[in-house]
Design an enzyme around this catalytic site. Structure first.
Site, mmCIF file in Angstrom:
data_model
loop_
_atom_site.group_PDB
_atom_site.id
_atom_site.type_symbol
_atom_site.label_atom_id
_atom_site.label_comp_id
_atom_site.label_asym_id
_atom_site.label_seq_id
_atom_site.Cartn_x
_atom_site.Cartn_y
_atom_site.Cartn_z
ATOM 1 N N GLU A 158 -5.727 -11.001 -1.821
ATOM 2 C CA GLU A 158 -6.590 -10.882 -0.630
ATOM 3 C C GLU A 158 -8.057 -10.884 -1.037
ATOM 4 O O GLU A 158 -8.854 -10.065 -0.559
ATOM 5 C CB GLU A 158 -6.260 -9.598 0.141
ATOM 6 C CG GLU A 158 -4.794 -9.469 0.512
ATOM 7 C CD GLU A 158 -4.461 -8.251 1.371
ATOM 8 O OE1 GLU A 158 -5.391 -7.580 1.863
ATOM 9 O OE2 GLU A 158 -3.262 -7.974 1.530
ATOM 10 N N GLU A 185 0.796 -1.240 0.000
ATOM 11 C CA GLU A 185 0.000 0.000 0.000
ATOM 12 C C GLU A 185 0.826 1.285 0.000
ATOM 13 O O GLU A 185 0.602 2.174 0.813
ATOM 14 C CB GLU A 185 -0.968 -0.012 1.189
ATOM 15 C CG GLU A 185 -1.869 -1.232 1.178
ATOM 16 C CD GLU A 185 -2.846 -1.300 2.364
ATOM 17 O OE1 GLU A 185 -2.745 -0.453 3.275
ATOM 18 O OE2 GLU A 185 -3.706 -2.193 2.370
HETATM 19 C C1 XIL Z 1 -6.460 -6.963 7.948
HETATM 20 C C2 XIL Z 1 -6.728 -8.213 8.766
HETATM 21 O O1 XIL Z 1 -7.546 -9.073 8.031
HETATM 22 C C3 XIL Z 1 -7.370 -7.836 10.088
HETATM 23 O O2 XIL Z 1 -7.472 -8.982 10.922
HETATM 24 C C4 XIL Z 1 -6.558 -6.749 10.798
HETATM 25 O O3 XIL Z 1 -7.252 -6.337 11.958
HETATM 26 C C5 XIL Z 1 -6.334 -5.571 9.884
HETATM 27 O O4 XIL Z 1 -5.727 -6.001 8.682
HETATM 28 N N1 XIL Z 1 -5.124 -5.035 3.407
HETATM 29 C C6 XIL Z 1 -4.078 -5.780 3.884
HETATM 30 C C7 XIL Z 1 -4.300 -6.718 5.006
HETATM 31 O O5 XIL Z 1 -2.996 -5.753 3.289
HETATM 32 O O6 XIL Z 1 -3.164 -6.835 5.816
HETATM 33 C C8 XIL Z 1 -5.476 -6.301 5.854
HETATM 34 O O7 XIL Z 1 -5.701 -7.325 6.812
HETATM 35 C C9 XIL Z 1 -6.695 -6.069 4.993
HETATM 36 C C10 XIL Z 1 -6.439 -4.979 3.994
#
Ligand code: XIL
Length: 377
Positions: free
Chosen positions: A266, A161
């Site tokens: 994701e 990010e």
């Molecule tokens: C999220 C997790 O799923 C949660 O459990 C945590 O509280 C916050 O982070 N983008 C990403 C991930 O790269 O690391 C994030 O994961 C979701 C958005």
């Protein structure tokens, strides 16, 4: 040769059992097997599943997936909470689980602005670190974390990010303190820590044209600086109405052109209403809870299930079409009960974003995705 009916029935039964967990009398197909000729199928594993393993969840992971990403336990605040303290316990167990089950492991993530403790960016409480200090902190962290799992974690989200939605560099503490070249150092240190690991740049909302262009520029620049970037990760946290398939497709094509490979890192599809103040997937955002924002507490109605199934199938048809440049599709969580959407961006909602429900049973979306593996285009 004739078989005794009981022997035949037993043979059929054991063949079904060999196919993996069965729901009722139906054997459940395996995503990993179905997509084996196309791309890996991954799952984000929650810290709870690593520190407090559940046999049914472990069996489901083994049967359905051939790659895993830790949802939180390798993030800086968890693995390196204080300057002189690393907590490798959960990560070691995650890596052992991956090895036992022959999973391709992805490290998430080395350099990010979220879930990173304040001390990282300070030389003393309240005093910002200098460029040299922060580079040393970054290098030590990457060497210690990626170095520890060299040969065991197959690829790293080196930077997560770094971009704004308009394609410019996000004004994170990394950039403010080190400068625009912080990404070059991160990729260089990661390559030094484990020369064999694949290195990824990962971000959300990569379907946006401006962000896609920014990612292409960023990766081109990294390559010009001599860094290796093996794939670009599209997080792919989607809703029911956005994005359009055409936007996603344009990004798969452009990002693959820039890096050679794309990974869907994701994936999840949120069926819940989108609060008006939320865009993208920045974990720092939040919205107030209200009953209107939590409409499916008692389960997802059949029509919505079907809509979700169709939307998942639509994305997988797209992935199948571009399978030559797609390395992996990872779901962000094993089942609806463990989806981060139960807590983000609104606390206490009942999410239905994944392919397995709260009892780990496959949903219509699972069948729809599986079917795309054998469809003729
Ligand atoms: C999220 C997790 O799923 C949660 O459990 C945590 O509280 C916050 O982070 N983008 C990403 C991930 O790269 O690391 C994030 O994961 C979701 C958005």
């Amino acid at each position: 040769m004739t078989h005794h009916p009981v022997t035949t029935a037993l043979a059929v039964l054991s063949a079904l059992v060999a196919c993996g967990p069965a729901i009722g009398d139906e054997p459940v197909g395996s995503l990993a097997k179905a997509f084996a000729g196309k791309y890996r199928i991954g799952v984000a594993i929650s810290t709870g599943l690593v520190t407090n393993p559940r046999p049914a969840a472990d069996a489901l992971i083994r049967h359905q997936f051939n790659s895993a990403t830790p949802e939180n336990l390798l993030k800086w605040e968890n693995v390196h909470p204080d300057k002189d303290r690393y907590d490798f316990g959960p990560a070691d167990r995650f890596v052992a689980f991956g090895k036992e089950n022959d999973l391709f492991l992805v490290g998430h993530t080395l350099v990010w602005h979220s879930q990173t403790p304040a001390w990282v960016f300070e030389s003393a409480p309240g005093v910002p670190a200098t460029r040299e200090q922060l580079l040393t902190t970054m290098r030590d962290h990457i060497y210690n974390v990626a170095g520890r799992y060299a040969g065991q974690i197959g690829g790293w989200d080196v930077v997560n990010e770094a971009l704004n939605d308009d394609g410019t560099l996000r004004d994170s503490p990394w950039r403010r303190i080190i400068g625009d070249d912080y990404l070059e150092f991160a990729f260089k240190y990661a390559q030094e820590a484990d020369p064999a690991a694949e290195l990824y740049y990962n971000d959300y909302s990569m379907h946006l044209a401006a962000k896609r262009d920014g990612a292409v520029r960023l990766v081109d620049k990294l390559k010009q600086a001599g860094c290796r970037v093996d794939a670009i990760g599209m997080q792919s946290h989607y809703g029911m109405g956005h994005p359009q398939a055409s936007e996603v497709e344009a990004s798969i094509e452009a990002l693959a052109e820039a890096a050679g490979k794309v990974a869907i890192t994701e994936l999840d599809i949120n069926v819940l209403p989108w609060p008006s103040n939320i865009a993208g997937a920045d974990v720092g955002q939040s919205a107030a809870a209200s009953p209107r924002l939590n409409p499916y507490r008692d389960g997802l109605p059949a029509a919505k299930q079907a809509e979700l199934a169709e939307r998942y199938a639509m994305f997988f048809r797209l992935y199948n079409h571009h399978a030559d440049v797609i390395d992996r599709v990872t779901f962000w969580g094993l089942d609806d009960g463990r989806s981060w959407h139960n807590g983000w961006p609104v606390r206490g909602r009942t999410a239905h974003s994944l392919l397995f429900d709260r009892s780990l049973a496959p949903k219509p979306a699972f069948d729809a995705v599986l079917r795309t593996a054998t469809e003729t285009p």
